[in-house]
Design a protein around this motif. Structure first.
Motif, PDB file in Angstrom:
ATOM      1  N   PRO A 153      42.490 -11.634 -80.605  1.00 30.49           N
ATOM      2  CA  PRO A 153      42.530 -13.094 -80.457  1.00 30.49           C
ATOM      3  C   PRO A 153      41.463 -13.838 -81.276  1.00 30.49           C
ATOM      4  O   PRO A 153      41.698 -14.954 -81.710  1.00 30.49           O
ATOM      5  CB  PRO A 153      42.298 -13.301 -78.948  1.00 30.49           C
ATOM      6  N   THR A 156      42.340 -15.703 -84.534  1.00 32.82           N
ATOM      7  CA  THR A 156      42.920 -17.048 -84.613  1.00 32.82           C
ATOM      8  C   THR A 156      41.817 -18.090 -84.810  1.00 32.82           C
ATOM      9  O   THR A 156      42.017 -19.105 -85.460  1.00 32.82           O
ATOM     10  CB  THR A 156      43.754 -17.402 -83.355  1.00 32.82           C
ATOM     11  N   LEU A 157      40.634 -17.821 -84.262  1.00 30.76           N
ATOM     12  CA  LEU A 157      39.493 -18.708 -84.491  1.00 30.76           C
ATOM     13  C   LEU A 157      38.944 -18.510 -85.901  1.00 30.76           C
ATOM     14  O   LEU A 157      38.518 -19.464 -86.565  1.00 30.76           O
ATOM     15  CB  LEU A 157      38.390 -18.469 -83.449  1.00 30.76           C
ATOM     16  N   TRP A 180      39.491 -26.486 -80.063  1.00 36.76           N
ATOM     17  CA  TRP A 180      39.765 -25.156 -79.524  1.00 36.76           C
ATOM     18  C   TRP A 180      41.247 -24.947 -79.268  1.00 36.76           C
ATOM     19  O   TRP A 180      41.886 -25.833 -78.718  1.00 36.76           O
ATOM     20  CB  TRP A 180      38.993 -24.973 -78.206  1.00 36.76           C
ATOM     21  N   PRO A 181      41.793 -23.759 -79.568  1.00 41.35           N
ATOM     22  CA  PRO A 181      41.084 -22.680 -80.259  1.00 41.35           C
ATOM     23  C   PRO A 181      41.093 -22.831 -81.781  1.00 41.35           C
ATOM     24  O   PRO A 181      40.152 -22.427 -82.430  1.00 41.35           O
ATOM     25  CB  PRO A 181      41.868 -21.430 -79.849  1.00 41.35           C
ATOM     26  N   THR A 196      49.606 -17.650 -84.161  1.00 38.65           N
ATOM     27  CA  THR A 196      49.526 -16.253 -84.577  1.00 38.65           C
ATOM     28  C   THR A 196      50.340 -15.378 -83.636  1.00 38.65           C
ATOM     29  O   THR A 196      50.277 -15.540 -82.422  1.00 38.65           O
ATOM     30  CB  THR A 196      48.056 -15.784 -84.591  1.00 38.65           C
ATOM     31  N   GLU A 197      51.091 -14.488 -84.214  1.00 41.78           N
ATOM     32  CA  GLU A 197      51.835 -13.532 -83.398  1.00 41.78           C
ATOM     33  C   GLU A 197      51.327 -12.136 -83.699  1.00 41.78           C
ATOM     34  O   GLU A 197      50.974 -11.823 -84.830  1.00 41.78           O
ATOM     35  CB  GLU A 197      53.335 -13.635 -83.692  1.00 41.78           C
ATOM     36  N   MET A 198      51.286 -11.319 -82.664  1.00 38.92           N
ATOM     37  CA  MET A 198      50.756  -9.966 -82.830  1.00 38.92           C
ATOM     38  C   MET A 198      51.850  -8.939 -82.590  1.00 38.92           C
ATOM     39  O   MET A 198      52.627  -9.055 -81.650  1.00 38.92           O
ATOM     40  CB  MET A 198      49.600  -9.733 -81.846  1.00 38.92           C
ATOM     41  N   TYR A 320      41.829 -19.369 -71.294  1.00 42.00           N
ATOM     42  CA  TYR A 320      42.431 -18.527 -72.339  1.00 42.00           C
ATOM     43  C   TYR A 320      43.552 -19.240 -73.080  1.00 42.00           C
ATOM     44  O   TYR A 320      43.820 -18.939 -74.239  1.00 42.00           O
ATOM     45  CB  TYR A 320      42.994 -17.238 -71.727  1.00 42.00           C
ATOM     46  N   SER A 321      44.244 -20.132 -72.347  1.00 46.11           N
ATOM     47  CA  SER A 321      45.410 -20.803 -72.930  1.00 46.11           C
ATOM     48  C   SER A 321      45.487 -22.207 -72.366  1.00 46.11           C
ATOM     49  O   SER A 321      45.511 -22.361 -71.159  1.00 46.11           O
ATOM     50  CB  SER A 321      46.710 -20.110 -72.539  1.00 46.11           C
TER      51      SER A 321
ATOM     52  N   GLU B 137      49.532 -14.248 -74.027  1.00 46.45           N
ATOM     53  CA  GLU B 137      48.886 -15.098 -75.030  1.00 46.45           C
ATOM     54  C   GLU B 137      47.440 -15.374 -74.679  1.00 46.45           C
ATOM     55  O   GLU B 137      47.102 -15.581 -73.514  1.00 46.45           O
ATOM     56  CB  GLU B 137      49.642 -16.430 -75.121  1.00 46.45           C
ATOM     57  N   ALA B 138      46.573 -15.354 -75.676  1.00 46.95           N
ATOM     58  CA  ALA B 138      45.198 -15.818 -75.516  1.00 46.95           C
ATOM     59  C   ALA B 138      44.765 -16.441 -76.830  1.00 46.95           C
ATOM     60  O   ALA B 138      45.043 -15.894 -77.894  1.00 46.95           O
ATOM     61  CB  ALA B 138      44.272 -14.652 -75.161  1.00 46.95           C
ATOM     62  N   MET B 139      44.086 -17.552 -76.759  1.00 49.07           N
ATOM     63  CA  MET B 139      43.600 -18.253 -77.953  1.00 49.07           C
ATOM     64  C   MET B 139      44.708 -18.455 -78.993  1.00 49.07           C
ATOM     65  O   MET B 139      44.501 -18.274 -80.192  1.00 49.07           O
ATOM     66  CB  MET B 139      42.407 -17.500 -78.577  1.00 49.07           C
ATOM     67  N   LYS B 140      45.894 -18.785 -78.505  1.00 50.16           N
ATOM     68  CA  LYS B 140      47.047 -19.019 -79.385  1.00 50.16           C
ATOM     69  C   LYS B 140      47.434 -17.798 -80.211  1.00 50.16           C
ATOM     70  O   LYS B 140      47.969 -17.915 -81.298  1.00 50.16           O
ATOM     71  CB  LYS B 140      46.821 -20.237 -80.283  1.00 50.16           C
ATOM     72  N   LEU B 141      47.111 -16.631 -79.680  1.00 48.60           N
ATOM     73  CA  LEU B 141      47.629 -15.391 -80.240  1.00 48.60           C
ATOM     74  C   LEU B 141      48.726 -14.910 -79.293  1.00 48.60           C
ATOM     75  O   LEU B 141      48.460 -14.640 -78.123  1.00 48.60           O
ATOM     76  CB  LEU B 141      46.537 -14.327 -80.346  1.00 48.60           C
ATOM     77  N   PHE B 142      49.937 -14.850 -79.805  1.00 45.94           N
ATOM     78  CA  PHE B 142      51.078 -14.512 -78.970  1.00 45.94           C
ATOM     79  C   PHE B 142      51.475 -13.064 -79.206  1.00 45.94           C
ATOM     80  O   PHE B 142      51.668 -12.646 -80.339  1.00 45.94           O
ATOM     81  CB  PHE B 142      52.263 -15.434 -79.281  1.00 45.94           C
ATOM     82  N   ASN B 143      51.574 -12.337 -78.117  1.00 41.93           N
ATOM     83  CA  ASN B 143      51.887 -10.926 -78.201  1.00 41.93           C
ATOM     84  C   ASN B 143      53.175 -10.662 -77.437  1.00 41.93           C
ATOM     85  O   ASN B 143      53.204 -10.759 -76.212  1.00 41.93           O
ATOM     86  CB  ASN B 143      50.725 -10.137 -77.598  1.00 41.93           C
TER      87      ASN B 143
END
Lengths: 329, 177
Positions: A153, A156-157, A180-181, A196-198, A320-321, B137-143
């Motif tokens: 995460p 993304t920052l 933020w973020p 961002t996608e993981m 967190y969101s 999701e955390a800090m706009k990171l989507f998993n």
């Protein structure tokens, strides 16, 4: 660098600046015939490139269409890996969607997908993202870092810091700030969104797809009514049109540098940069999720990038969101 | 006057130290920290309030007033397997024949791609190893989390938009092979 013959030719001309290049030299350098070079130049003229012929010296490029194609970006590129493979499109549904496919097919670290226009650009929770033709930077960077999923995460920052630093190195008339973020605001209006996608398993990150949307050369009238009050562009704030390809290359430089820095030395130095450029920390904010609305003072971020809010009752809440609204600008 | 960041740092340091009590005075501002079961903090503001830097958060503590600082850890509502009898139905977390889909990171659990969409999966749904079952999701990171096995969803262990911990079980799947 993976460039097509056409892009290689353009890159040669862009790097030659005002110097003419002879057809023979181009043919020798690129290993194709002079006739083939001539045909490529004909095609390029149809795409909007303009060449003049200088007697006994060769061709000189005098006009370049306003595009963010591979040739133009790579003529500015100073990176080791990022942007060395560029998938460029006049129009695409979503750079993020294609990135998924390319990542699954083994795309290299630092591969980018960029388009003049997105017909199905997306934001958080399937909100649409307005991606005007030829005005913005609509791209996805595929990053394949050696990290565990819970270390991802922060990237993304890091992406937000990279864009801010790139803007600061190229432009002088405004100060970009991070909400933020990782939204980037200029004078309180949104200019950049990052999603961002993981792709990951429990113990391994396969890839991160960093989707970046930048309002670059929009004029105020280019924004739809509902965005008039809340959106801005680099050109509006800088008070002149900007070279999008140059900005892309600069962002890739910082993104590569800070990603490597994070993997080698952790989040500390980048966290510092994030805080310095944040417009969130120290402010009274409202953080909204579907479940609840939290109000309080944003007091910092953790080493994971988690936002800490000091509530009115003295408690510190980790977020967190959420969608953040800054209350006292 | 202390900046909030400084206060945070001091509290963190004291909190992680073996000290029971801590007193610090500078420029008329005084901070006294005492550790009991919880963390109770006393902040005594200086009589004459000095001008704090613009844009710095201010702790507007009145003299003698106590400010409670309490670390609110993300509350995973059904984190501990033993305690997760939330819906009053038997939970089969210990059943070794069931596959657990767990969260690879701390974050917000989303059962559906958007608030208006139906959930990715529900109890009784058949899944393939690459079926997407939820997003964390955390800090706009989507998993997007995949099922990992072929089978049938027998239990959804968390609620939509709930904060989940690293490694927390999210679904139970009965494998079909």
């Amino acid at each position: 660098m993976n460039l097509s013959m056409k892009d290689k030719i353009i890159k040669r001309f862009l790097e030659a600046k005002d110097e003419p290049i002879s057809g023979q030299q181009l043919a020798d350098d690129l290993g194709i015939s002079r006739t083939a070079i001539w045909k490529h130049l004909q095609n390029l003229q149809e795409e909007g490139y303009e060449f003049i012929t200088i007697k006994k010296k060769g061709y000189k490029l005098i006009a370049v269409p306003d595009r963010v194609d591979a040739a133009k970006i790579s003529s500015y590129l100073k990176t080791k890996r990022f942007g060395h493979t560029i998938h460029y499109f006049e129009e695409i549904d979503s750079t993020q969607r294609l990135a998924h496919q390319l990542a699954r097919d083994g795309a290299k670290d630092g591969t980018i997908i960029i388009a003049e226009e997105q017909t199905g650009g997306k934001g958080r929770m399937q909100r649409t993202w307005y991606s005007a033709k030829g005005k913005g930077i609509w791209m996805t960077v595929i990053v394949r870092p050696d990290l565990l999923p819970h270390q991802a995460p922060q990237l993304t920052l890091i992406a937000a810091v990279s864009i801010v630093m790139a803007m600061k190195s190229l432009y002088t008339n405004f100060t970009p700030e991070i909400k933020w973020p990782n939204d980037i605001l200029i004078n309180g209006k949104k200019c950049v969104g990052i999603l961002t996608e993981m792709l990951a398993e429990m113990d391994r990150v396969d890839g991160l797809l960093i989707g970046i949307g930048i309002n670059a050369n929009h004029e105020q009238t280019d924004f739809p009514d509902e965005l008039q009050e809340i959106a801005t562009s680099v050109a509006i704030e800088e008070k002149q049109k900007v070279d999008r390809a140059q900005l892309v290359a600069e962002i890739l430089s910082y993104l590569e540098r800070y990603t490597d820095e994070y993997i080698e030395n952790g989040f500390k130095s980048i966290k510092q940069l994030w805080v310095e450029h944040s417009c969130t920390i120290g402010k009274r904010i409202r953080a909204s999720t579907i479940r609840e609305v939290i109000e309080g003072q944003a007091i910092g971020i953790t080493d994971e990038g988690v936002l800490e809010i000091l509530l009115d009752n003295g408690q510190i809440k980790k977020v967190y969101s959420a969608d953040i609204e800054i209350q006292n600008q | 006057m202390f900046k909030v960041q400084e206060l945070r740092e001091i509290i963190k340091l004291v909190d992680s130290s073996s000290l029971d009590e801590f007193l610090y005075e500078v420029d008329g501002a005084k901070i006294k920290l005492k550790k009991n079961q919880g963390v109770v903090t006393e902040v005594v503001a200086p009589k004459v309030q000095t001008v704090v830097q613009q844009a710095q958060p201010q702790v507007q503590a009145q003299p003698k007033e106590e400010v409670k600082v309490e670390e609110v850890k993300p509350q995973a509502e059904s984190a501990a397997p033993a305690a997760s009898t939330s819906e009053a139905k038997p939970v089969n977390l210990d059943d070794p024949t069931l596959h657990k889909i767990t969260s690879p990171m701390v974050g917000t659990f989303y059962a559906a791609p958007s608030p208006d969409s139906p959930p990715y999966v529900k109890v009784g749904d058949k899944v393939e190893p690459d079926t997407i079952v939820c997003i964390v999701e955390a800090m706009k990171l989507f998993n997007e989390i995949e099922a990992e096995v072929k089978g049938e969803i027998v239990e959804v262990l968390v609620k939509n938009e709930q904060l989940v911990e690293f490694g927390q079980p999210l679904f139970l799947v009965k494998p079909t092979e």
